[in-house]
Design a protein around this motif. Structure first.
Motif, PDB file in Angstrom:
ATOM      1  N   CYS A 246      11.666  14.546  -8.694  1.00 21.73           N
ATOM      2  CA  CYS A 246      12.433  15.679  -8.152  1.00 21.73           C
ATOM      3  C   CYS A 246      11.798  16.238  -6.885  1.00 21.73           C
ATOM      4  O   CYS A 246      12.473  16.918  -6.101  1.00 21.73           O
ATOM      5  CB  CYS A 246      12.560  16.788  -9.196  1.00 21.73           C
ATOM      6  N   LEU A 247      10.515  15.969  -6.675  1.00 19.29           N
ATOM      7  CA  LEU A 247       9.840  16.488  -5.488  1.00 19.29           C
ATOM      8  C   LEU A 247      10.334  15.807  -4.219  1.00 19.29           C
ATOM      9  O   LEU A 247      10.093  16.302  -3.109  1.00 19.29           O
ATOM     10  CB  LEU A 247       8.323  16.312  -5.628  1.00 19.29           C
ATOM     11  N   PHE A 248      11.026  14.704  -4.387  1.00 18.39           N
ATOM     12  CA  PHE A 248      11.608  14.001  -3.243  1.00 18.39           C
ATOM     13  C   PHE A 248      12.540  14.908  -2.448  1.00 18.39           C
ATOM     14  O   PHE A 248      12.626  14.829  -1.222  1.00 18.39           O
ATOM     15  CB  PHE A 248      12.357  12.763  -3.753  1.00 18.39           C
TER      16      PHE A 248
ATOM     17  N   SER B 282       8.226   7.827  -1.221  1.00 17.19           N
ATOM     18  CA  SER B 282       7.625   6.712  -0.494  1.00 17.19           C
ATOM     19  C   SER B 282       8.557   5.509  -0.474  1.00 17.19           C
ATOM     20  O   SER B 282       8.677   4.822   0.552  1.00 17.19           O
ATOM     21  CB  SER B 282       6.289   6.323  -1.138  1.00 17.19           C
ATOM     22  N   THR B 283       9.229   5.281  -1.588  1.00 16.98           N
ATOM     23  CA  THR B 283      10.176   4.172  -1.663  1.00 16.98           C
ATOM     24  C   THR B 283      11.362   4.401  -0.731  1.00 16.98           C
ATOM     25  O   THR B 283      11.789   3.487  -0.001  1.00 16.98           O
ATOM     26  CB  THR B 283      10.678   3.995  -3.110  1.00 16.98           C
TER      27      THR B 283
ATOM     28  N   LEU C 220       2.453   6.030  -5.787  1.00 19.10           N
ATOM     29  CA  LEU C 220       2.113   6.142  -7.208  1.00 19.10           C
ATOM     30  C   LEU C 220       0.912   7.063  -7.406  1.00 19.10           C
ATOM     31  O   LEU C 220       0.899   7.886  -8.332  1.00 19.10           O
ATOM     32  CB  LEU C 220       1.819   4.755  -7.786  1.00 19.10           C
ATOM     33  N   VAL C 221      -0.089   6.927  -6.545  1.00 18.24           N
ATOM     34  CA  VAL C 221      -1.271   7.800  -6.640  1.00 18.24           C
ATOM     35  C   VAL C 221      -0.876   9.261  -6.460  1.00 18.24           C
ATOM     36  O   VAL C 221      -1.328  10.144  -7.210  1.00 18.24           O
ATOM     37  CB  VAL C 221      -2.325   7.390  -5.588  1.00 18.24           C
TER      38      VAL C 221
ATOM     39  N   ALA D 257       0.826  -1.212   0.000  1.00 23.41           N
ATOM     40  CA  ALA D 257       0.000   0.000   0.000  1.00 23.41           C
ATOM     41  C   ALA D 257       0.860   1.261   0.000  1.00 23.41           C
ATOM     42  O   ALA D 257       0.445   2.297  -0.541  1.00 23.41           O
ATOM     43  CB  ALA D 257      -0.930   0.001   1.207  1.00 23.41           C
ATOM     44  N   THR D 258       2.069   1.174   0.579  1.00 26.05           N
ATOM     45  CA  THR D 258       2.973   2.320   0.588  1.00 26.05           C
ATOM     46  C   THR D 258       3.335   2.735  -0.831  1.00 26.05           C
ATOM     47  O   THR D 258       3.336   3.928  -1.173  1.00 26.05           O
ATOM     48  CB  THR D 258       4.261   1.981   1.360  1.00 26.05           C
TER      49      THR D 258
END
Length: 237
Positions: free
Chosen positions: A167-169, A179-180, A24-25, A18-19
């Motif tokens: 890039c938003l990471f 998330s990953t 992805l969503v 789910a993470t």
């Protein structure tokens, strides 16, 4: 740290699947909103770049050159931290939307400009001779033809935008890459680096590959149609 072949690592990834789905969503949400902003900016600048007013053409050119020749990640950091230090409170999500829209708006503008300029100039003259103004010429004659031409490169821009959400990471976004990373460094899930990043990459591929194939197919159809029209004209001559 578990290896890429570790069954325990893969089991952990599956347990917390789910993470990755939520990441992805969030990525797709950022991509959709960013694309809407990019389309508005891109079509506006594309029309400015092909208009009759030199000042508007210069503005469009400056915008495109600036955003195309500076890294997206730098723009994201500048926008986020500049706003924060200026006392403007804005969420990371909104910064992501704006950054993606501003950056890809420059590329969409170039696609639109090239599409408009690919239409034979005689059609502009014909429209003027029929009493059409600039706006009516674009709306009724030029843009309907342009859309067919710009679809393939526009889809490629969508693919690039989806990938650039990574890039938003850097500012703590909740995209798939973030998330990953949070998963592989988490207290209870850390260590499954190989499987986690493979799953993240696979999710990007599942979304982007069909779009790339679609763009390629449209481009081949467009070239085949143009070639058929050229052959027909040569045969008629």
């Amino acid at each position: 740290m578990d290896t890429i072949f570790s069954s325990r690592a893969w089991a952990t990834v599956w347990q917390y699947r789910a993470t990755f789905i939520n990441g992805l969503v969030n990525t797709l949400e950022s991509a959709v909103v960013g694309l809407i902003i990019a389309m508005v900016i891109g079509f506006t600048l594309g029309l400015m770049a092909t208009g009759n007013k030199r000042a508007l053409r210069v503005i469009a050119r400056v915008y495109v050159e600036f955003f195309q020749n500076t890294p997206l990640i730098l723009q994201v950091c500048f926008l986020y931290y500049a706003l924060a230090y200026s006392g403007i409170k804005i969420s990371v999500v909104v910064v992501g939307f704006i950054s993606l829209g501003l950056y890809h708006g420059a590329y969409v503008a170039e696609v639109v400009r090239a599409g408009i300029q690919s239409i034979p100039f005689g059609q502009f003259d014909a429209a003027r001779s029929q009493g059409f103004g600039y706006a009516d010429t674009m709306r009724h004659i030029i843009l309907p033809q342009t859309i067919k031409i710009i679809l393939p490169p526009m889809v490629n821009q969508v693919v690039a935008l989806i990938k650039n959400t990574s890039c938003l990471f850097i500012i703590g976004g909740a995209d798939l890459i973030a998330s990953t990373y949070n998963f592989v460094t988490g207290e209870s899930t850390g260590g499954a680096y190989g499987p986690a990043y493979l799953v993240g990459g696979a999710l990007f591929f599942i979304v982007c590959y069909p779009l790339s194939m679609m763009a390629g197919r449209w481009e081949r159809k467009l070239k085949a149609r143009d070639q058929a029209q050229t052959d027909a004209k040569e045969a008629a001559a």
